[in-house]
Design a protein around this motif. Sequence first.
Motif, mmCIF file in Angstrom:
data_model
loop_
_atom_site.group_PDB
_atom_site.id
_atom_site.type_symbol
_atom_site.label_atom_id
_atom_site.label_comp_id
_atom_site.label_asym_id
_atom_site.label_seq_id
_atom_site.Cartn_x
_atom_site.Cartn_y
_atom_site.Cartn_z
ATOM 1 N N GLY A 21 -1.111 0.145 1.730
ATOM 2 C CA GLY A 21 0.089 0.872 1.614
ATOM 3 C C GLY A 21 1.342 -0.449 1.470
ATOM 4 N N LEU A 22 1.092 -1.643 1.912
ATOM 5 C CA LEU A 22 2.055 -2.610 1.672
ATOM 6 C C LEU A 22 1.878 -3.330 0.349
ATOM 7 C CD1 LEU A 22 3.743 -4.675 3.081
ATOM 8 C CD2 LEU A 22 1.945 -5.806 3.885
ATOM 9 N N ALA A 23 0.669 -3.079 -0.114
ATOM 10 C CA ALA A 23 0.511 -3.434 -1.828
ATOM 11 C C ALA A 23 1.349 -2.471 -2.594
ATOM 12 C CB ALA A 23 -0.789 -3.690 -1.805
ATOM 13 N N ASP A 24 1.236 -1.379 -2.162
ATOM 14 C CA ASP A 24 2.237 -0.388 -3.040
ATOM 15 C C ASP A 24 3.585 -0.607 -2.873
ATOM 16 O OD1 ASP A 24 -0.144 0.968 -3.589
ATOM 17 O OD2 ASP A 24 -0.055 2.591 -2.070
ATOM 18 N N ILE A 25 4.001 -0.950 -1.976
ATOM 19 C CA ILE A 25 5.558 -1.247 -1.775
ATOM 20 C C ILE A 25 5.997 -2.592 -2.611
ATOM 21 C CG2 ILE A 25 7.294 -2.134 -0.418
ATOM 22 C CD1 ILE A 25 5.862 -0.523 2.075
ATOM 23 N N LEU A 26 4.820 -3.423 -2.836
ATOM 24 C CA LEU A 26 5.155 -4.544 -3.625
ATOM 25 C C LEU A 26 5.158 -4.140 -4.966
ATOM 26 C CD1 LEU A 26 3.108 -7.018 -1.383
ATOM 27 C CD2 LEU A 26 5.689 -7.028 -1.815
ATOM 28 N N LYS A 27 4.208 -3.569 -5.271
ATOM 29 C CA LYS A 27 4.012 -2.873 -6.702
ATOM 30 C C LYS A 27 5.167 -2.282 -7.081
ATOM 31 C CE LYS A 27 -1.080 -2.600 -6.520
ATOM 32 N NZ LYS A 27 -2.245 -1.809 -6.781
ATOM 33 N N GLU A 28 5.725 -1.376 -6.089
ATOM 34 C CA GLU A 28 7.056 -0.683 -6.694
ATOM 35 C C GLU A 28 8.043 -1.599 -6.932
ATOM 36 O OE1 GLU A 28 10.048 1.646 -3.700
ATOM 37 O OE2 GLU A 28 8.051 2.115 -3.222
ATOM 38 N N ARG A 29 8.067 -2.566 -6.152
ATOM 39 C CA ARG A 29 9.192 -3.558 -6.205
ATOM 40 C C ARG A 29 9.137 -4.610 -7.373
ATOM 41 N NH1 ARG A 29 13.110 -4.056 -2.255
ATOM 42 N NH2 ARG A 29 13.206 -1.856 -1.309
#
Length: 400
Positions: A113-121
Amino acid sequence: MLYDQYVEELSKLPMTKELSFSESEYRLRVEKVRHIMDARGLDVLLITFTPNLSYLSGYQSFGSGWYKCMVLPREGEPVLHMHQLEIGPAVLTSWVGDVRGVPWSDERGAANGLADILKERKLENKRIGVEIKKPGLGVDLYEGLKRALPNASLLDASDVVGQPRMIKSEAEIDYLRSSANITMKALDAALPMIRAGVTDNQIAAVIYHSLINEGSEYFSTQPIVSAGQRNWFLHTTFKRTPIQVGDTVELEFGAAYQRYTSAICHTVAVGKPSPLVEARSKAINETLDLLFQAVKPGRNGHDIAREIGVGMNDVSPAPSATRMYGYSIGLGFPPTWGEELYFIREGIDLELKPGMTFHTVLAIDKPGTPGVGFSETWVVTESGYEILTAHDRELTVVDA
């Protein structure tokens, strides 16, 4: 549960945000951290150490042991990524608008989930600072991030937030003064009831009641009441021990006010104290007096420790060179009020600056002999120091 919908519903409620400081002060802290990120070449910082996350976001919760992370990019708004139980406290106590949840049942875990946020940014291939040397970044999370972001550089940034935390603002020091006021009232309440026949639990109950009744929040460190053979050893506390004639009772506690703690340590002798107890009390308090004569902005911890330490060598089992004569205190969460940002001891060349806050506790605990300890919480000022918990540090002696 749809956490984005849950957060949206919470945010629409007619509630008053419980911010400890103004949003502008939090944003100023963020900018100070970003300047350090620039110097380190970091594109984003993942803040998983609870006191650091609270310092930047305002988040407070008694459930602070659950997973949490503040994603702080070099540019743009931060994100709070929280265990589902901590979404409510995050919305209530933080200024950050983007709060996202991690359910218990999420088999991917927090890392994905944290990786998804970083990918989103668009940060998945960037230089990512992580708090490797601080509690909060578990092995599973760290290894999961490495798997989910194979092209990222995960770099140790454990000290980044700690740098601006070292110097307290006037608002922070005011909270420490409020804590000290409550702490002193609890000491005044506890001393009269210490006598032979009561138990350490009964003494602790008075301290707990006074601290909470006077306005303390849940404690960063639980109140310590150590008596009998238990105070032969460091870091022991109440355990249904009856107080006996000849005992010393060591007290150490501090109120939490907006998560800021001013702590105090004091010793009571039950019956006429032995010459050893009197000598230890005298040496400790003379050393504390020397400390306050020595501290001023510009001096470093090493020089102060060497200057004041030798006086305890004759009565203490620990040589002065191994002692710590103060540690940083302020914003804290269980299990400790200690910030672990700076220390006064030999080998530490960090320079004292106005706004630094310390708890100096000196205790002598040797198996087979009554323990003795005293302390003060204090702040470095432009001209020297201010003792926040100033009290009568003479050994308290009660009739048997």
